[in-house]
Scaffold this active site. Sequence first.
Site, mmCIF file in Angstrom:
data_model
loop_
_atom_site.group_PDB
_atom_site.id
_atom_site.type_symbol
_atom_site.label_atom_id
_atom_site.label_comp_id
_atom_site.label_asym_id
_atom_site.label_seq_id
_atom_site.Cartn_x
_atom_site.Cartn_y
_atom_site.Cartn_z
ATOM 1 C CE LYS A 162 72.688 -1.885 -53.850
ATOM 2 N NZ LYS A 162 73.705 -1.324 -53.005
ATOM 3 C CG ASN A 169 53.826 -10.302 -46.732
ATOM 4 O OD1 ASN A 169 53.984 -10.897 -45.675
ATOM 5 N ND2 ASN A 169 53.705 -10.924 -47.898
ATOM 6 C CE LYS A 186 40.707 -10.929 -50.294
ATOM 7 N NZ LYS A 186 41.675 -10.363 -49.376
ATOM 8 C CG PHE A 203 44.191 -17.223 -42.959
ATOM 9 C CD1 PHE A 203 44.310 -18.597 -43.025
ATOM 10 C CD2 PHE A 203 44.218 -16.606 -41.711
ATOM 11 C CE1 PHE A 203 44.451 -19.347 -41.867
ATOM 12 C CE2 PHE A 203 44.364 -17.338 -40.549
ATOM 13 C CZ PHE A 203 44.478 -18.715 -40.625
ATOM 14 C CE LYS A 250 41.555 -15.493 -53.248
ATOM 15 N NZ LYS A 250 42.984 -15.344 -53.036
ATOM 16 C CG ASP A 281 47.724 -9.850 -53.888
ATOM 17 O OD1 ASP A 281 47.476 -11.081 -53.850
ATOM 18 O OD2 ASP A 281 47.253 -9.031 -53.085
HETATM 19 O O1 PMT Z 1 52.212 -14.696 -40.256
HETATM 20 P P1 PMT Z 1 51.662 -13.907 -39.085
HETATM 21 O O2 PMT Z 1 52.571 -12.743 -38.697
HETATM 22 O O3 PMT Z 1 51.296 -14.787 -37.931
HETATM 23 O O4 PMT Z 1 50.318 -13.183 -39.579
HETATM 24 C C1 PMT Z 1 49.214 -13.961 -39.905
HETATM 25 C C2 PMT Z 1 48.542 -13.473 -41.197
HETATM 26 C C3 PMT Z 1 47.977 -12.088 -40.992
HETATM 27 C C4 PMT Z 1 49.554 -13.439 -42.353
HETATM 28 C C5 PMT Z 1 47.423 -14.527 -41.519
HETATM 29 O O5 PMT Z 1 46.526 -14.559 -40.466
HETATM 30 C C6 PMT Z 1 46.703 -14.184 -42.818
HETATM 31 O O6 PMT Z 1 45.779 -13.408 -42.858
HETATM 32 N N1 PMT Z 1 47.150 -14.808 -43.948
HETATM 33 C C7 PMT Z 1 46.647 -14.526 -45.290
HETATM 34 C C8 PMT Z 1 47.301 -13.293 -45.847
HETATM 35 C C9 PMT Z 1 46.835 -12.985 -47.272
HETATM 36 O O7 PMT Z 1 47.590 -13.160 -48.173
HETATM 37 O O8 PMT Z 1 45.572 -12.634 -47.360
HETATM 38 P P2 PMT Z 1 44.846 -12.174 -48.745
HETATM 39 O O9 PMT Z 1 43.529 -11.639 -48.290
HETATM 40 O O10 PMT Z 1 45.731 -11.285 -49.534
HETATM 41 O O11 PMT Z 1 44.664 -13.515 -49.542
HETATM 42 C C10 PMT Z 1 43.501 -14.351 -49.409
HETATM 43 C C11 PMT Z 1 43.905 -15.818 -49.440
HETATM 44 O O12 PMT Z 1 44.446 -16.105 -50.747
HETATM 45 C C12 PMT Z 1 44.962 -16.216 -48.442
HETATM 46 O O13 PMT Z 1 44.633 -17.480 -47.906
HETATM 47 C C13 PMT Z 1 46.238 -16.282 -49.280
HETATM 48 O O14 PMT Z 1 47.148 -17.239 -48.737
HETATM 49 C C14 PMT Z 1 45.705 -16.719 -50.618
HETATM 50 N N2 PMT Z 1 46.509 -16.285 -51.776
HETATM 51 C C15 PMT Z 1 46.865 -14.978 -51.930
HETATM 52 C C16 PMT Z 1 47.624 -14.589 -53.028
HETATM 53 C C17 PMT Z 1 47.993 -15.564 -53.978
HETATM 54 N N3 PMT Z 1 48.739 -15.259 -55.017
HETATM 55 N N4 PMT Z 1 47.596 -16.830 -53.819
HETATM 56 C C18 PMT Z 1 46.850 -17.203 -52.761
HETATM 57 O O15 PMT Z 1 46.464 -18.377 -52.636
#
Ligand code: PMT
Length: 401
Positions: free
Chosen positions: A286, A207, A333, A319, A337, A276
């Site tokens: 490959k 990503n 979320k 986040f 969570k 995800d």
């Molecule tokens: O890195 P930059 O370029 O500075 O950009 C910042 C950012 C956009 C990446 C950052 O601000 C941000 O939003 N990070 C979270 C990205 C994300 O994975 O969001 P989500 O809505 O898909 O996930 C929700 C939360 O679950 C997040 O805190 C994530 O870290 C967490 N998560 C997600 C998937 C997973 N398997 N386990 C998790 O714990």
Amino acid sequence: MKDKVILGVSGSISAYKAADLSMRMKEMGLEVHVVMTAAAEKLITPLTFEALTGNPVTCSGMPEPGKDPMPHITVSRGASLVVVAPATANVIGKAANGIADDSLTSILLASNARVIFAPAMNTEMYNKPVVQENIKKLQDQGGFFIGPTTGTLACGDEGLGKLSDVDDIMVVVKKFLRLKRDLAGKKIIVSAGGTREPIDPVRFLGNRSSGKMGVAIANEAVKRGADVTMIAGALETHVSDDLEVIRAFTADAMLEEIESRFPGCHCLIMAAAVGDYKVRNVANNKIKKMDSLLLDLEKNTDILSQMEKLRKEQIVVGFAAETERAVENGKEKLLKKNLHMIVVNDVSRKDIGFGADDNEVTIIMRSGDEITPNKVPKAELAEIIIDKVVELLPGKFVDGR
Ligand code: PMT
């Protein structure tokens, strides 16, 4: 009481910009004491600084009879910060090597305050290994360097060596003066960057996370005294040497690194963009080019949900990267969570979120409170986020657990 700041001005053509800087610092409510080198006195008069700051200026020469015989001690006493702007190669060299042959260099030796250096010099001078060594020496002793920047220099050359903008120096001054050690003794885990789920030995699902947001948070937490471990996927940003970084490129690797540290931490901040899905059967070789290719994906373990099971007193911040109904989805979320706080950003915008230097977010607290700071550089947002974390620490879960 006003914060006392010493502004050291040395002999670069850009010394005239120090007048603006001294005025800006005074306007900010600081008590500004200017100290000049002999070369600076030839470029701009002490009177200018006296008029702008309302305080007497300490010049380079020996004190005259009847005057304060030890201005370097008097001036340095009680100072919260020393800013050397412009900082010439000469002053940097003397400060790095403990030479104190005038007021400014004596103050640099006598003062225990943090020092910000804003270098300004010719590119060749700046790039000389001896100058770089001196800068490194001062950085190792806690000196902070801002700039120089690139542009047309006073000598007519184009290159690195220009004094940083006064605005940028002011941002650093404000930051240092607000330096709080309110996270001393706290262990904080910050995740940053994007995961890369392998498809075969050469390809991955990734990503656009650069890690800038996570790194800014980790830096802010370090600055405020925390013991920080950053668990990082792919990064496209500079990471300072004083940050402990553990690399974890897949969601599973990130889970393992976080899980093993989580019981001993006070707070987890998940700024990483964790994939995800992962590829169920990663190819050993490959994959050959075909007309079409179907990838069988399986869901990754959600790290935050997994940590929820291990949680005791830890504060957990997530986040949410959203492209629609950002705040509503963020709230979902937060509840799903069971987080203390979630930082919601709209990642459909190019000027914020992924890869950008700025971010504009809604911070939602478990209590229901919401704040929406203006669009700011990620470093500034990190300060706001950490302020919120400090309010929560030491925290209890609002639902009583
Ligand atoms: O890195 P930059 O370029 O500075 O950009 C910042 C950012 C956009 C990446 C950052 O601000 C941000 O939003 N990070 C979270 C990205 C994300 O994975 O969001 P989500 O809505 O898909 O996930 C929700 C939360 O679950 C997040 O805190 C994530 O870290 C967490 N998560 C997600 C998937 C997973 N398997 N386990 C998790 O714990």
